[in-house]
Structures are given as structure tokens and as C-alpha cells.
Design an enzyme around this catalytic site. Structure first.
Site, mmCIF file in Angstrom:
data_model
loop_
_atom_site.group_PDB
_atom_site.id
_atom_site.type_symbol
_atom_site.label_atom_id
_atom_site.label_comp_id
_atom_site.label_asym_id
_atom_site.label_seq_id
_atom_site.Cartn_x
_atom_site.Cartn_y
_atom_site.Cartn_z
ATOM 1 C CG ASP A 33 102.567 86.577 14.087
ATOM 2 O OD1 ASP A 33 103.793 86.373 14.269
ATOM 3 O OD2 ASP A 33 102.141 87.558 13.443
ATOM 4 C CG HIS A 85 104.473 88.238 21.299
ATOM 5 N ND1 HIS A 85 103.947 89.468 20.981
ATOM 6 C CD2 HIS A 85 105.029 87.777 20.153
ATOM 7 C CE1 HIS A 85 104.179 89.746 19.717
ATOM 8 N NE2 HIS A 85 104.832 88.731 19.180
#
Length: 417
Positions: free
Chosen positions: A316, A38
């Protein structure tokens, strides 16, 4: 030194451009699956949060709620989308000047605001004026199983194997050794946040930043976790990094205590170790990345009816576990502090050799440099994002960065057996 880095970066971009020209002449791009982290979000800092209790200083107020994609993050993602729109046309996967249909493009995100919004802004940049659905399958604010790096095995045997694997990846002496290695970074951070005058110290009498006990947590239904200074330090580092990316003046980032790239890299190292420890140890990574690996592998087949461009948005933690499970060889991202940067995109590309008909796979990491993010730089053909070729341990690549598609499929299938 700065000039040298810029020259090296320019030569890297030029070499990638030359490679792209060769690719267009000799190969046909048939399908692309992108996994994106994102975009830029607001940190989890407020007076009542954990971060609010570790410093007497006032954290900056953001114009979006904690963990939401920021307006700046949306602009950066739309810039990335604009570049990809050009890239898809240049590589002849999609036609110019027309809106894609549902066989052309599929955008699927985790069901959190920051991932959904990342998909929305990307679509606006890549396909302006077009109605491209952004698919999320759970209630907003709920983790989708495809993107949720959660423990699903509650057996004592798995828990022991997972914790052993995490301690092994932490290095000599396990997590205790890692904390000792990071001792200077912890102390510098403690000074930067004025920890001795924090609520933790003055009210709770917890005045040593490093002393809280560290425990690795493997519990069914939850993400891998940890207590102690590595967790707290990661939250603080994350807030400072996001503040820097958001374009805050340097005198305001970490209340003026960060004055060099070396200090920033020391901060980032805390967060990098956290992600590696929790999500990259082989036992844990293979377990928590299984759903995502199955999805990506399933998106590719020998059928001519595959969706041409699939865009996935997660986190992540997904990138860290995916790279570990796939056994991606070590790589460096020039001009970036992070190894899994905000908004970075793993681009899986299926190509066909025009001469032999052989199908091939190429994996590249497209990312914005630290300066491109901080300075809100537009991306296009003339100012592209950075990219590096990635290689799987069991799927060797040639000089063009291609691996056999059949080998890729087999390796991906084997990971989740």
C-alpha cells in the site's frame, strides 16, 4: 440506506459492463500492466511485539506467521485471478483455453512471502493448470529496490524539504494539528484496547496513549517513519482491519468494542492518515516512487513485442506514493473502507482506436469490496470486483476514460527527471 447503497452499486457495475461492450466494439486492447497490493496477511501482533505491550488482552492467534499471506488471502487472490483470466479473454488480449508463454505474461513481485504468494495464487486463479513463473529478484525476506519506498538522499536540504512537505500534507499546524484532529479516535482506541492496564502503563509507566512524542524520520536507507500515537494507532487499526477481513465474528474483532461502520471508519482513518503522511507528500512520493514509475513506464512502448500482461505485486505504501507522484485526482471506492484496499489492483491498459489507429491509455482501480473480502465471495463475470476509473492531473481523460498514450508516456517520464 443499505438498500440504496446496494442499488447504487448495482447501477455502477451495470454501467461498467455497458462501457466494456462499447470498448470491445471500437477499441483493441494491446497491453496491460497491473500493480497489485498484496493480499490478506496476518498482522504483526504477538505478546512480545509492540502490539502485545499496548493491551492486557490476548491478541488472536493466526495460522500463519506475522506478515505472511493467510490461506484466506490466497483464496481471495485466486478468485481475483480467476476474474482476470476471464477479463483478459473477454477483451481478446489472451486466447481462451491455452497456457500463456513468456511473451504473454510476466509476473514480478517484491521478495517478501506475502507478495510472492500473492503472485502465486493470482496465477493459479488466472491460468489454472499452467506453469507461470513468479519472478522475484532478491533473497526472500529482502526488499527489491523497485518496490522499496526508501530514502536515498541524505542531504540536509532534502531532509528539510521532505519533512516540510510531510507537515504540509498533514494539514493546518502540521503533524501536531493532525494528532489533535485524531484525538478522539486515539482515545476511543485507547479505551478499546484497555490501555490503562497494558504493560506500557503498568510496567513502563507510559499511561497516556497520546502523549509519546511525535517525530518525523527521514533517514537514508530507510522508509519514511514517524514515532508517537499515529504509528502505534496505525498498527492497532491494521490488526483490527485484518481480523475483520479474515472473517472473525464481530464480537471478537477488537474484543467486541467495534459495533458500527462509523467506528470502523474512524479506525481506518488513522491508518489512512499514516499512509498519506509518510508516503504521499509530493517531495517524498516523487523520490520513493521513482523506481516503480520508471519500471511501469518502461513496460509500455510502441513496440509490437511488448509482454501482453505484466503483473506486479507490492504494498500500500507503493500505491500511496505512486498515486501522489502521478498526481491521480481524488477518487472514491464505493463499498470499501480503505482507499488502497488489500489486494487492490491498479490496471494500466493500452488500447488502440480501431478507426483512427491512435493509441490510448486507461487506468482503473479494480478492488474487492469490504463485503467481498470478509465474506470470501467468488469473483467472475457475473460477480465482478468493483472498479473505478482514475485520472492523472496532467493526462485528461475522455468520457470513455481514455487519455492519450503519448501524453501518458511523457508525463511518466517527466516525473522522474
Amino acid at each position: 440506506m443499505r438498500k440504496l447503497k446496494l442499488i447504487l452499486g448495482l447501477s455502477f457495475v451495470l454501467s461498467c459492463s455497458a462501457q466494456a461492450i462499447e470498448t470491445l466494439e471500437d477499441y483493441t486492447l494491446e497491453q496491460v500492466v497491473v500493480f497489485s497490493r498484496h493480499g490478506l496477511r496476518a498482522p504483526l501482533s504477538s505478546p512480545t511485539s509492540t502490539l502485545g505491550k499496548v493491551t492486557p488482552n490476548q491478541w488472536p492467534q493466526w495460522d500463519t506467521p506475522a506478515s505472511y499471506l493467510t490461506t484466506r488471502g490466497g483464496v481471495l487472490e485466486s478468485y481475483f485471478g480467476h476474474y482476470f483470466g476471464e477479463w483478459l479473454v473477454d477483451n481478446k488480449l489472451l486466447p481462451a483455453n491455452s497456457c500463456p508463454n513468456d511473451k504473454d505474461v510476466y509476473i514480478y513481485t517484491n521478495s517478501l512471502q506475502r507478495t510472492i504468494a500473492t503472485g502465486q495464487y493470482f496465477a493459479v486463479g488466472a491460468f489454472p493448470g499452467c506453469l507461470v513463473p513468479i519472478i522475484h529478484k532478491e533473497k526472500i525476506g529482502t526488499m527489491d529496490p523497485v518496490f522499496f519506498p526508501v530514502i536515498r538522499d541524505d542531504s540536509p536540504e532534502f531532509k528539510k524539504a521532505a519533512i516540510d512537505s510531510m507537515n504540509q500534507i498533514a494539514g493546518p499546524d502540521g503533524i501536531a494539528g493532525l494528532n489533535k484532529q485524531l484525538d478522539k479516535a486515539y482515545k476511543d482506541m485507547s479505551n478499546a484496547i484497555n490501555y490503562k492496564k497494558s504493560k506500557n502503563c503498568l510496567t513502563d509507566k507510559q499511561c497516556d496513549f497520546v502523549s509519546p512524542p511525535t517525530e518525523l524520520i527521514i533517514e537514508k536507507g530507510k522508509e519514511p517513519g514517524i514515532t508517537g500515537p499515529l504509528r502505534t494507532g496505525t498498527s492497532i487499526a491494521d490488526a483490527f482491519i485484518l481480523q475483520y477481513y479474515e472473517g472473525s465474528p464481530l464480537k471478537e474483532v477488537a474484543w467486541g468494542h467495534i459495533k458500527s461502520n462509523q467506528q470502523f471508519e474512524q479506525l481506518v482513518a488513522i491508518k489512512e492518515h499514516y499512509n498519506t503522511l509518510l508516503f504521499s507528500s509530493p517531495v517524498v512520493a516523487k523520490h520513493i516512487a521513482a523506481n516503480l514509475i520508471n519500471y511501469i513506464n518502461g513496460a509500455f512502448s510502441d513496440s509490437d513485442n511488448n509482454i501482453k500482461f505484466t503483473f506486479l505485486t507490492g504494498h500500500d505504501s507503493n500505491v500511496a506514493s505512486l498515486f501522489s507522484a502521478m498526481q491521480i485526482k481524488p477518487y472514491k471506492l464505493p463499498d470499501q473502507f480503505e482507499t488502497t484496499p488489500i489486494g487492490g489492483k491498479i490496471v494500466f491498459q493500452k488500447w488502440r482506436d480501431n478507426h483512427s489507429g491512435e493509441r490510448l491509455i486507461k487506468i482503473e482501480y479494480f478492488y474487492q469490496s469490504t463485503d467481498q473480502i470478509r465474506n470470501l465471495k467468488q469473483l467472475n463475470r457475473n460477480n465482478p470486483p468493483h472498479k473505478v476509473v482514475l485520472e492523472m492531473e496532467n493526462c485528461p481523460i475522455n468520457k470513455m476514460g481514455f487519455c492519450s498514450f503519448s501524453t501518458f508516456k511523457q508525463v511518466m517520464s517527466d516525473i522522474t527527471k
